[in-house]
Write an enzyme that holds these catalytic residues in place. Structure first.
Site, PDB file in Angstrom:
ATOM      1  N   TRP A 171       0.866  -1.182   0.000  1.00 26.36           N
ATOM      2  CA  TRP A 171       0.000   0.000   0.000  1.00 26.36           C
ATOM      3  C   TRP A 171       0.900   1.229   0.000  1.00 26.36           C
ATOM      4  O   TRP A 171       1.875   1.281   0.754  1.00 26.36           O
ATOM      5  CB  TRP A 171      -0.924   0.041   1.221  1.00 26.36           C
ATOM      6  N   GLU A 212      -2.955  -2.951  -2.554  1.00 23.49           N
ATOM      7  CA  GLU A 212      -4.122  -2.392  -1.843  1.00 23.49           C
ATOM      8  C   GLU A 212      -4.459  -0.999  -2.362  1.00 23.49           C
ATOM      9  O   GLU A 212      -3.644  -0.080  -2.285  1.00 23.49           O
ATOM     10  CB  GLU A 212      -3.822  -2.326  -0.341  1.00 23.49           C
ATOM     11  N   LYS A 234      -6.876   2.583  -2.616  1.00 20.60           N
ATOM     12  CA  LYS A 234      -7.506   3.515  -1.686  1.00 20.60           C
ATOM     13  C   LYS A 234      -8.232   4.571  -2.499  1.00 20.60           C
ATOM     14  O   LYS A 234      -7.828   4.898  -3.618  1.00 20.60           O
ATOM     15  CB  LYS A 234      -6.427   4.144  -0.807  1.00 20.60           C
ATOM     16  N   ASP A 239      -9.716  -3.220   1.232  1.00 21.57           N
ATOM     17  CA  ASP A 239      -9.855  -2.681   2.589  1.00 21.57           C
ATOM     18  C   ASP A 239     -11.255  -2.084   2.686  1.00 21.57           C
ATOM     19  O   ASP A 239     -11.645  -1.257   1.843  1.00 21.57           O
ATOM     20  CB  ASP A 239      -8.775  -1.607   2.810  1.00 21.57           C
ATOM     21  N   HIS A 283     -11.869   1.681   2.183  1.00 19.56           N
ATOM     22  CA  HIS A 283     -11.258   2.365   1.044  1.00 19.56           C
ATOM     23  C   HIS A 283     -12.172   2.562  -0.147  1.00 19.56           C
ATOM     24  O   HIS A 283     -11.705   2.662  -1.288  1.00 19.56           O
ATOM     25  CB  HIS A 283      -9.991   1.618   0.616  1.00 19.56           C
ATOM     26  N   HIS A 318      -8.614  -6.350   4.153  1.00 14.88           N
ATOM     27  CA  HIS A 318      -8.326  -5.558   5.331  1.00 14.88           C
ATOM     28  C   HIS A 318      -9.690  -5.205   5.910  1.00 14.88           C
ATOM     29  O   HIS A 318     -10.360  -4.297   5.419  1.00 14.88           O
ATOM     30  CB  HIS A 318      -7.561  -4.287   4.978  1.00 14.88           C
ATOM     31  N   ASP A 373     -12.770   7.076   6.136  1.00 14.92           N
ATOM     32  CA  ASP A 373     -11.914   5.899   6.338  1.00 14.92           C
ATOM     33  C   ASP A 373     -11.244   5.997   7.710  1.00 14.92           C
ATOM     34  O   ASP A 373     -10.031   6.136   7.819  1.00 14.92           O
ATOM     35  CB  ASP A 373     -10.879   5.861   5.203  1.00 14.92           C
ATOM     36  N   ASP A 382     -10.962   3.896  10.277  1.00  9.17           N
ATOM     37  CA  ASP A 382     -10.304   2.737  10.884  1.00  9.17           C
ATOM     38  C   ASP A 382     -10.741   2.484  12.320  1.00  9.17           C
ATOM     39  O   ASP A 382      -9.915   2.260  13.213  1.00  9.17           O
ATOM     40  CB  ASP A 382      -8.771   2.863  10.790  1.00  9.17           C
ATOM     41  N   ASP A 421      -7.565  -4.409   9.818  1.00 15.06           N
ATOM     42  CA  ASP A 421      -6.837  -3.139   9.692  1.00 15.06           C
ATOM     43  C   ASP A 421      -7.650  -2.020  10.319  1.00 15.06           C
ATOM     44  O   ASP A 421      -8.547  -1.467   9.688  1.00 15.06           O
ATOM     45  CB  ASP A 421      -6.549  -2.836   8.211  1.00 15.06           C
TER      46      ASP A 421
END
Ligand code: RNT
Ligand code: ZN
Length: 423
Positions: free
Chosen positions: A190, A231, A233, A264, A267, A291, A299, A301, A331
């Protein structure tokens, strides 16, 4: 207040088993399958994506961790001790996902393009002793050569070369993990590359990124040792208008080069879900890395909770019989709560979602759909939500020697009092 005994849990399980059996679902088979699913826990929840390269190094790449809950791991020994706590509170045997900034270089600075397997030997010894597989990530952020916002797609040839060399070093480290532990390492790339404001050249960075990836992957590595993932985004902090490694870019790249795509859950556009993407991309790609994360408004997390989105991901993996083709990593990073609890809550929820999916009466649901009985399909899907899934999960935890229900908080609080508050 009466306490819940092991007998209560077994008795509740027996009743639950009958309820599921009435629908043709074998709870024992579901639990046996669940026990074979490894989650890859992300090491970076334990220290707010800091790593051990330089003390108090600033987090870059447009990543943000908020909160200052006490007890963050300050070195690899502390992080491993915290991970032991977390893994001990999960049923099953799981993996650890490392980032390159978690190298142990004996106090000597080692540039990222010069990292070697030996800088991770203590992680490998630790993982081998506990049966954890290891996964890996180049760290293309939090570094002076990433400060201008571009790494593998940089217009500066020297900068690009540095990051290409770093990623090559990481694949070799990944392969060393696979060799030492007997389970392939997934090495996931990433990068943060992108523009804050509207660019005029969207093409240049992408073509440079494609070329960089081709150089990184030029040397074939036995897939029994290492597998490569990329990965995408949608945007980051400071790359709101353009990200070089977008979904379309990496989807195309992964299909063209036969590597893994990493999805992810934070993302994509907020109403877009990665669950729907699995059957689409797995029609063209052998394996996917996930993820699993939880974005709140962006985003962000957040720690993974047992949401509809998480259940949909698990359902797609199980319904599509993709369990051997989808590698499930977590993640998220939250520094506002106990970091060990964050791992445990997120991981246990992911396992619970998988169990819920494994407990579906798949044949019955498929028959309803194939027969055009969408009313029956909807009725059954909704009825399933009231089944005693929790009793099956509790029995699984009990049998696995993991705490039942919310009891995992007792050892976490104890560890906090004994260890974390002194950091
Ligand atoms: C960033 C990506 C990436 C990182 C880790 C630390 O948006 O999700 O996976 O979270 O590499
Ligand atoms: Zn991610």
């Amino acid at each position: 207040m009466t306490t819940v005994t092991d007998q209560h849990i077994e008795a509740a399980y027996t009743l639950a088993q009958e309820r599921y059996a009435a629908l043709g679902v074998d709870t024992e088979a579901a639990l046996a399958r669940l026990a074979r699913i490894p989650l890859s826990l992300h090491c970076w929840q334990g220290d707010d994506v800091g790593g051990f390269e330089a003390p108090e190094a600033a987090l870059g790449g447009g990543l943000a961790v908020t909160g200052n809950y006490p007890g963050k791991a300050r070195n690899a020994d502390e992080l491993r001790a915290d991970l032991d706590q977390a893994f001990g509170l999960l049923p099953g045997v799981h993996r650890l996902n490392l980032h390159a900034i978690y190298a142990e270089t004996g106090g000597r600075p080692v540039e990222r393009n010069a990292l070697l397997p030996e800088h991770f030997s203590r992680w490998v010894d630790w993982a081998a002793a506990r049966g954890h597989g290891l996964d890996f990530n180049p760290t293309c952020f939090s570094h002076p050569l990433a400060e201008r916002g571009f790494t593998l797609s940089s217009p500066d040839a020297g900068v690009r070369t540095f990051w290409i060399e770093h990623c090559i070093a990481c694949r070799e480290i990944g392969a060393s993990f696979g060799r030492a532990l007997g389970t392939p390492c997934i090495t996931n790339i990433w990068i943060p590359d992108g523009f804050k404001d509207t660019p005029v050249d969207r093409k240049g960075p992408r073509l440079r990124l494609k070329d960089s990836l081709d150089r990184i992957l030029a040397a074939p590595i036995d897939p029994a040792l290492n597998r490569d993932a990329v990965e995408s985004k949608l945007f980051g902090i400071g790359s709101e208008c353009y990200v070089a490694g977008s979904h379309e870019f990496y989807l195309g790249y992964a299909v063209a080069r036969g590597i893994l795509l990493c999805l992810d859950s934070g993302h994509f556009h907020p109403t877009e879900s990665i669950s729907d993407k699995l059957s689409a991309v797995l029609a063209f790609i052998d394996e996917v890395l996930l993820h699993v994360s939880r974005g709140v408004r962006w985003d962000s997390d957040h720690v993974v909770t047992l949401t509809d989105a998480l259940q949909a991901i698990a359902q797609e993996i199980v319904r599509g019989a993709y369990l051997d083709r989808v590698h499930i990593g977590l993640d998220f990073f939250d520094a506002s709560i106990n970091r060990i609890a964050a791992w445990v809550i997120g991981a246990r929820n992911t396992l619970r979602a998988l169990l819920l999916a494994l407990l579906e009466p798949h044949d019955r649901l498929r028959a309803l759909e194939a027969g055009g009985d969408y009313t029956g399909r909807l009725a059954l899907l909704e009825a399933l939500k009231g089944l005693p899934f929790g009793a099956v999960w509790d029995a699984y935890c009990l049998r696995s020697g993991a705490p039942v229900g919310g009891a995992f908080m007792d050892p976490i609080r104890d560890y906090e009092r004994r260890v974390l508050v002194y950091r």
